[in-house]
Design a protein around this motif. Sequence first.
Motif, PDB file in Angstrom:
ATOM      1  N   LYS A 224     -38.322  27.184 -11.274  1.00  0.00           N
ATOM      2  CA  LYS A 224     -37.321  26.111 -11.177  1.00  0.00           C
ATOM      3  C   LYS A 224     -36.728  25.817 -12.547  1.00  0.00           C
ATOM      4  O   LYS A 224     -35.514  25.664 -12.703  1.00  0.00           O
ATOM      5  CB  LYS A 224     -37.964  24.843 -10.613  1.00  0.00           C
ATOM      6  CG  LYS A 224     -38.116  24.857  -9.114  1.00  0.00           C
ATOM      7  CD  LYS A 224     -38.727  23.535  -8.646  1.00  0.00           C
ATOM      8  CE  LYS A 224     -39.397  23.692  -7.286  1.00  0.00           C
ATOM      9  NZ  LYS A 224     -40.364  22.603  -7.004  1.00  0.00           N
ATOM     10  N   TRP A 225     -37.606  25.741 -13.526  1.00  0.00           N
ATOM     11  CA  TRP A 225     -37.134  25.487 -14.878  1.00  0.00           C
ATOM     12  C   TRP A 225     -36.169  26.577 -15.326  1.00  0.00           C
ATOM     13  O   TRP A 225     -35.099  26.291 -15.884  1.00  0.00           O
ATOM     14  CB  TRP A 225     -38.325  25.408 -15.832  1.00  0.00           C
ATOM     15  CG  TRP A 225     -37.931  25.308 -17.272  1.00  0.00           C
ATOM     16  CD1 TRP A 225     -37.567  24.189 -17.952  1.00  0.00           C
ATOM     17  CD2 TRP A 225     -37.841  26.387 -18.207  1.00  0.00           C
ATOM     18  NE1 TRP A 225     -37.261  24.498 -19.245  1.00  0.00           N
ATOM     19  CE2 TRP A 225     -37.426  25.842 -19.428  1.00  0.00           C
ATOM     20  CE3 TRP A 225     -38.080  27.761 -18.124  1.00  0.00           C
ATOM     21  CZ2 TRP A 225     -37.238  26.616 -20.567  1.00  0.00           C
ATOM     22  CZ3 TRP A 225     -37.893  28.533 -19.257  1.00  0.00           C
ATOM     23  CH2 TRP A 225     -37.481  27.969 -20.455  1.00  0.00           C
TER      24      TRP A 225
ATOM     25  N   ILE B  18     -45.249  22.569 -18.646  1.00  0.00           N
ATOM     26  CA  ILE B  18     -45.569  23.727 -17.812  1.00  0.00           C
ATOM     27  C   ILE B  18     -46.415  24.725 -18.595  1.00  0.00           C
ATOM     28  O   ILE B  18     -47.419  25.244 -18.104  1.00  0.00           O
ATOM     29  CB  ILE B  18     -44.278  24.412 -17.307  1.00  0.00           C
ATOM     30  CG1 ILE B  18     -43.464  23.435 -16.441  1.00  0.00           C
ATOM     31  CG2 ILE B  18     -44.604  25.656 -16.503  1.00  0.00           C
ATOM     32  CD1 ILE B  18     -42.121  23.981 -15.989  1.00  0.00           C
TER      33      ILE B  18
ATOM     34  N   ALA C  23     -33.788  21.358 -23.332  1.00  0.00           N
ATOM     35  CA  ALA C  23     -34.209  22.274 -22.268  1.00  0.00           C
ATOM     36  C   ALA C  23     -35.707  22.537 -22.327  1.00  0.00           C
ATOM     37  O   ALA C  23     -36.318  22.907 -21.330  1.00  0.00           O
ATOM     38  CB  ALA C  23     -33.447  23.601 -22.382  1.00  0.00           C
ATOM     39  N   CYS C  24     -36.296  22.311 -23.485  1.00  0.00           N
ATOM     40  CA  CYS C  24     -37.732  22.559 -23.639  1.00  0.00           C
ATOM     41  C   CYS C  24     -38.585  21.395 -23.166  1.00  0.00           C
ATOM     42  O   CYS C  24     -39.794  21.532 -23.023  1.00  0.00           O
ATOM     43  CB  CYS C  24     -38.070  22.869 -25.087  1.00  0.00           C
ATOM     44  SG  CYS C  24     -37.244  24.334 -25.698  1.00  0.00           S
TER      45      CYS C  24
ATOM     46  N   GLN D 119     -42.990  26.005 -10.750  1.00  0.00           N
ATOM     47  CA  GLN D 119     -42.310  25.125 -11.703  1.00  0.00           C
ATOM     48  C   GLN D 119     -41.525  25.926 -12.721  1.00  0.00           C
ATOM     49  O   GLN D 119     -40.394  25.588 -13.076  1.00  0.00           O
ATOM     50  CB  GLN D 119     -43.325  24.256 -12.436  1.00  0.00           C
ATOM     51  CG  GLN D 119     -44.062  23.269 -11.560  1.00  0.00           C
ATOM     52  CD  GLN D 119     -45.116  22.534 -12.379  1.00  0.00           C
ATOM     53  OE1 GLN D 119     -44.801  21.926 -13.406  1.00  0.00           O
ATOM     54  NE2 GLN D 119     -46.364  22.592 -11.948  1.00  0.00           N
ATOM     55  N   LEU D 120     -42.152  27.004 -13.193  1.00  0.00           N
ATOM     56  CA  LEU D 120     -41.487  27.840 -14.182  1.00  0.00           C
ATOM     57  C   LEU D 120     -40.188  28.418 -13.627  1.00  0.00           C
ATOM     58  O   LEU D 120     -39.167  28.445 -14.311  1.00  0.00           O
ATOM     59  CB  LEU D 120     -42.397  28.993 -14.586  1.00  0.00           C
ATOM     60  CG  LEU D 120     -42.944  28.996 -15.989  1.00  0.00           C
ATOM     61  CD1 LEU D 120     -43.655  30.294 -16.271  1.00  0.00           C
ATOM     62  CD2 LEU D 120     -41.837  28.795 -17.010  1.00  0.00           C
TER      63      LEU D 120
ATOM     64  N   LYS E  88     -32.773  26.236 -13.811  1.00  0.00           N
ATOM     65  CA  LYS E  88     -32.033  25.130 -14.403  1.00  0.00           C
ATOM     66  C   LYS E  88     -31.468  25.514 -15.763  1.00  0.00           C
ATOM     67  O   LYS E  88     -30.292  25.272 -16.051  1.00  0.00           O
ATOM     68  CB  LYS E  88     -32.942  23.901 -14.530  1.00  0.00           C
ATOM     69  CG  LYS E  88     -32.215  22.591 -14.399  1.00  0.00           C
ATOM     70  CD  LYS E  88     -33.190  21.421 -14.337  1.00  0.00           C
ATOM     71  CE  LYS E  88     -34.092  21.330 -15.546  1.00  0.00           C
ATOM     72  NZ  LYS E  88     -35.062  20.213 -15.440  1.00  0.00           N
ATOM     73  N   VAL E  89     -32.305  26.119 -16.576  1.00  0.00           N
ATOM     74  CA  VAL E  89     -31.870  26.501 -17.911  1.00  0.00           C
ATOM     75  C   VAL E  89     -30.746  27.531 -17.846  1.00  0.00           C
ATOM     76  O   VAL E  89     -29.757  27.445 -18.557  1.00  0.00           O
ATOM     77  CB  VAL E  89     -33.055  27.068 -18.731  1.00  0.00           C
ATOM     78  CG1 VAL E  89     -32.556  27.708 -20.014  1.00  0.00           C
ATOM     79  CG2 VAL E  89     -34.022  25.964 -19.052  1.00  0.00           C
TER      80      VAL E  89
ATOM     81  N   ALA F 276     -37.147  33.619 -16.142  1.00  0.00           N
ATOM     82  CA  ALA F 276     -37.768  32.543 -16.924  1.00  0.00           C
ATOM     83  C   ALA F 276     -38.801  33.124 -17.880  1.00  0.00           C
ATOM     84  O   ALA F 276     -38.880  32.732 -19.042  1.00  0.00           O
ATOM     85  CB  ALA F 276     -38.421  31.518 -15.998  1.00  0.00           C
TER      86      ALA F 276
ATOM     87  N   ASP G 252     -38.958  20.044 -20.329  1.00  0.00           N
ATOM     88  CA  ASP G 252     -39.704  20.350 -19.113  1.00  0.00           C
ATOM     89  C   ASP G 252     -40.624  21.544 -19.289  1.00  0.00           C
ATOM     90  O   ASP G 252     -41.604  21.691 -18.565  1.00  0.00           O
ATOM     91  CB  ASP G 252     -38.739  20.658 -17.955  1.00  0.00           C
ATOM     92  CG  ASP G 252     -37.781  19.513 -17.717  1.00  0.00           C
ATOM     93  OD1 ASP G 252     -38.205  18.356 -17.882  1.00  0.00           O
ATOM     94  OD2 ASP G 252     -36.617  19.778 -17.371  1.00  0.00           O
ATOM     95  N   LEU G 253     -40.267  22.384 -20.242  1.00  0.00           N
ATOM     96  CA  LEU G 253     -41.038  23.613 -20.421  1.00  0.00           C
ATOM     97  C   LEU G 253     -42.427  23.350 -20.987  1.00  0.00           C
ATOM     98  O   LEU G 253     -43.420  23.924 -20.529  1.00  0.00           O
ATOM     99  CB  LEU G 253     -40.274  24.569 -21.343  1.00  0.00           C
ATOM    100  CG  LEU G 253     -40.972  25.889 -21.658  1.00  0.00           C
ATOM    101  CD1 LEU G 253     -41.205  26.695 -20.396  1.00  0.00           C
ATOM    102  CD2 LEU G 253     -40.178  26.697 -22.664  1.00  0.00           C
TER     103      LEU G 253
END
Lengths: 124, 124
Positions: B112-113, A106, A99-100, B109-110, B116-117, A28, A102-103
Amino acid sequence: MIIEEKSYCENSCANKCPCKEYCPLGSALKLIGGKWKIPILCALHQDGTTRYNELKRKINGITNTMLASSLKELENDGLVCRRQYDEMPVRVEYALTSACDDLIPILNQLAKWGSKVNSGEGSK
Amino acid sequence: MIIEEKSYCENSCANKCPCKEYCPLGSALKLIGGKWKIPILCALHQDGTTRYNELKRKINGITNTMLASSLKELENDGLVCRRQYDEMPVRVEYALTSACDDLIPILNQLAKWGSKVNSGEGSK
DNA sequence: CAGGATCCAGTTAGATACTG
DNA sequence: CAGTATCTAACTGGATCCTG
């Protein structure tokens, strides 16, 4: 230990942590790492759909090489979408993908955390 | 735009974004950037207070150079605390500081994100 | 206009050996 | 045990020029 939440390692690396093989957290961070990804995402988030040269003007100091390669990576990673209009001259627009969604929150939290840590330093 | 939340740029870079001068988000990412910071934080979070050589064994592939320099940076940034016991031989223990309390959930959270991505890709 | 190609510099990471 | 020192390799980023 102070943290009550479930270890992020349990969520991400299972029991292979510390990151011996594959780490979702690491991957990530790669998506948004490097010198220009954040400024680009930031600009696109602020202004929405933006053209190439407009981006270049807004992001202070970026070169063609870096803007083009960063955009390509972001596109391949699914964070940015590129739309090309075959007019004359060609017009290309970039925008954030869903996709962003949720980003952003954070990153928001990360930024706040960073400010707090930076201000409350030297306490050793 | 899709995102309802206040721009993270408003929170972090004020109106100097995209990050022309100083960006809290960028500096936050520097604190946990590089190849080994996350694995180190991860190991310390999993096991709590840990000695130098124990860390080295747990973090697969790290060298003395990188472990020592990363720990020093983390200590200077206030994320890790170092405690030295002048026994013979010397014992040095490392642990997360309370500055990491807020960081862990965010990294969670990151991660998980990121998962997902990474899974939902190729949708262009 | 929106990049690609090429070449170069600086930074970051690793291997190895050594020390209080 | 817990690192340092030194040297080298790899990767990242930049300058400049070029093109459909």
